[in-house]
Design an enzyme around this catalytic site. Structure first.
Site, mmCIF file in Angstrom:
data_model
loop_
_atom_site.group_PDB
_atom_site.id
_atom_site.type_symbol
_atom_site.label_atom_id
_atom_site.label_comp_id
_atom_site.label_asym_id
_atom_site.label_seq_id
_atom_site.Cartn_x
_atom_site.Cartn_y
_atom_site.Cartn_z
ATOM 1 N N SER A 169 1.915 -4.568 7.574
ATOM 2 C CA SER A 169 0.815 -4.214 6.690
ATOM 3 C C SER A 169 -0.107 -3.211 7.365
ATOM 4 C CB SER A 169 0.033 -5.461 6.277
ATOM 5 O OG SER A 169 -1.121 -5.130 5.534
ATOM 6 N N ASP A 215 0.416 -7.760 0.482
ATOM 7 C CA ASP A 215 0.645 -6.321 0.676
ATOM 8 C C ASP A 215 2.152 -6.101 0.664
ATOM 9 O OD1 ASP A 215 0.637 -3.671 1.345
ATOM 10 O OD2 ASP A 215 -0.310 -3.918 3.305
ATOM 11 N N HIS A 234 0.826 -1.208 0.000
ATOM 12 C CA HIS A 234 0.000 0.000 0.000
ATOM 13 C C HIS A 234 0.861 1.259 0.000
ATOM 14 C CE1 HIS A 234 0.414 -0.767 4.421
ATOM 15 N NE2 HIS A 234 0.489 0.546 4.490
ATOM 16 N N SER A 276 4.302 1.150 8.497
ATOM 17 C CA SER A 276 4.020 0.283 7.348
ATOM 18 C C SER A 276 5.285 -0.069 6.580
ATOM 19 C CB SER A 276 3.045 0.966 6.395
ATOM 20 O OG SER A 276 1.729 0.830 6.837
ATOM 21 N N GLY A 279 2.874 4.984 9.762
ATOM 22 C CA GLY A 279 4.272 5.249 9.441
ATOM 23 C C GLY A 279 5.149 4.028 9.619
#
Length: 457
Positions: A339, A242, A212, A323, A321
């Protein structure tokens, strides 16, 4: 966080690197578990978590339809293998080799069928489900947005599976990808975290992060409002994962195979599958270091942006943040990429991770630099800390002066302590693990069973 500018041949992002160390303890060298008793009396054997994970990932094909998952008991340091037939193929060999065999009601096939029913009848934003071998059930979670008719639909679907098949938990937070605007790797107003440095299929240096993040922006910098240093090559989100592969723009970049903890590093030696019950550590640009346990595998998460499958569910906290940040073990195994989930590092919550092994296979990359791959990566000439003039996290953003530069990967510096491990005991080593696997295979061959296992990891 300040960013120290360095020569571009050393300009690889220090994956996961921030100054904050979070709540988990970072100590020198790894504490190890021991071998417990003799195999003659079939006593359960204790394992290091990494060795148990390596063995568990190979068991499905050995036990056939009787296999119902496996998990690591961190308290006893034993590998527990679920079977639906306590007298079935391979169970006596597992016990002789030191595994704990537990008879359960639901087979892996039955649980997978239940998950398919949830997918077809209860794909509702704000829900997730994952296989939990400790309860031998599907763990279904609903966030705070699942109310009214949506809750009734979910509850009805779970009840239709049978009382012994699935359970529902309510989460106080909201499931969302952990993307934010601020530090670590940047693109416009977005901030994420780098996961693991890899070598792309064409031999160029790259890193993995969340998909993402990869679909949010094409070019990424290591400083807010800084010049781009890497470009997205592939990204998947939502859908079957992801994850994103981001290539460094400078092909001369040296991308060390390590996770930067701020004042020290953990050398990453190979990618591995997660095991339920396993202790894991996460590094992210917002909250630094956090630890917890794996709760479920093959998780499906219904984010507002769409459904993502094949994730790992944990109780490790994370925030926007984080991620794309690294999920790893104390002994340097790369497990996942952050994720999303619910909650934060104050109240807790669930966090889901993209398995690294799946991402590597999908994008055609290998872990670390040079020829170090997902299955056999090690402290090679180019992989790990200290590669090429100490390039890596030691001189990179937020790493602190000389942190980890030029050190010998695997020497113990920067290792994360396993609170459940027992010190001053002999570890179950690589050769012991190989002997254990060989014992299982030989026993199955004597029964006429089939095995695709060929050796140690």
């Amino acid at each position: 966080m300040s960013h120290k500018r360095i020569p571009k041949r050393k300009a690889a992002i220090a994956v996961g690197g921030v100054a904050a160390l979070g709540a988990a303890a970072i100590l020198l060298p790894n504490a190890n578990a021991s071998q417990d008793g003799a195999s003659e009396d079939a006593a359960p054997r204790t394992f290091k978590a990494g060795d148990a994970t390596g063995l568990a990932s190979r068991l499905g094909g050995l036990l056939g339809d009787s296999y119902a998952g496996a998990y690591y008991d961190a308290t006893t340091r034993q590998l527990v293998v679920n079977v639906t037939d306590g007298d079935g193929q391979g169970t006596s060999e597992l016990e002789q080799a030191g595994a704990t065999v537990r008879q359960v009601d639901n087979s892996s096939t039955e649980l997978e069928s239940a998950a398919q029913t949830l997918k077809s009848e209860a794909t509702i934003p704000g829900t997730s489900w994952a296989v939990d071998p400790r309860t031998n059930k599907i763990l279904v979670t609903a966030d705070s947005t699942v109310t009214g008719a949506k809750w009734d639909q979910l509850e009805s679907t779970v009840q239709s599976l049978g009382s012994g098949t699935a359970t529902i938990n309510k989460s106080a937070g909201t499931f969302k990808p952990f993307l934010a605007g601020g530090d670590a790797i940047f693109a416009g107003g977005a901030r994420c975290s780098a996961g693991f440095n890899v070598t792309a299929g064409d031999g160029t240096p790259a890193f993995l992060t969340a998909g993402h993040c990869g679909v949010a922006a094409e070019q990424w910098s290591d400083a807010q409002d800084g010049a781009p240093i890497a470009t997205v090559d592939q990204a998947v989100f939502p859908g079957d994962g992801d994850f994103a592969l981001v290539k460094y723009d400078d092909p001369a970049t040296v991308a060390a195979s390590e996770v930067n903890l701020g004042d020290q590093t953990v050398a990453i030696t190979e990618a591995a599958e997660a095991t339920v019950g396993q202790q894991v550590f996460r590094m992210g640009s917002t909250t630094g270091l956090a630890d917890g346990q794996v709760l479920g595998l093959d998780a499906t998460v219904n984010y507002p942006e769409g459904t993502v499958t094949g994730l790992v569910q944990t109780d490790v906290c994370a925030e926007p943040g984080d991620s794309g940040g690294s999920l790893f073990t104390q002994d340097g195994l790369a497990i996942g990429l952050t994720s999303g989930g619910s909650g934060d590092c104050t109240v807790g919550g669930e966090t889901f991770f993209q398995p690294v092994t799946t991402a590597l296979e999908a994008v055609g990359a290998t872990l670390g630099a040079g020829d170090a791959g997902a299955g056999d990566a090690g402290a090679g000439d180019d992989a790990g800390a200290g590669a090429e003039e100490g390039a890596g996290a030691g001189e990179e953003a937020g790493a602190g002066d000389d942190a980890g530069a030029g050190e010998d990967p695997g020497a113990g510096d920067g290792a994360v302590e396993d609170p459940g491990a027992v010190e001053n005991q002999d570890a179950v080593g690589e050769q012991d693990l190989g002997d254990l696997i060989a014992d299982i295979i030989n026993g199955l061959e004597r029964q006429g069973g089939q095995s695709s296992l060929t050796g140690t990891r």
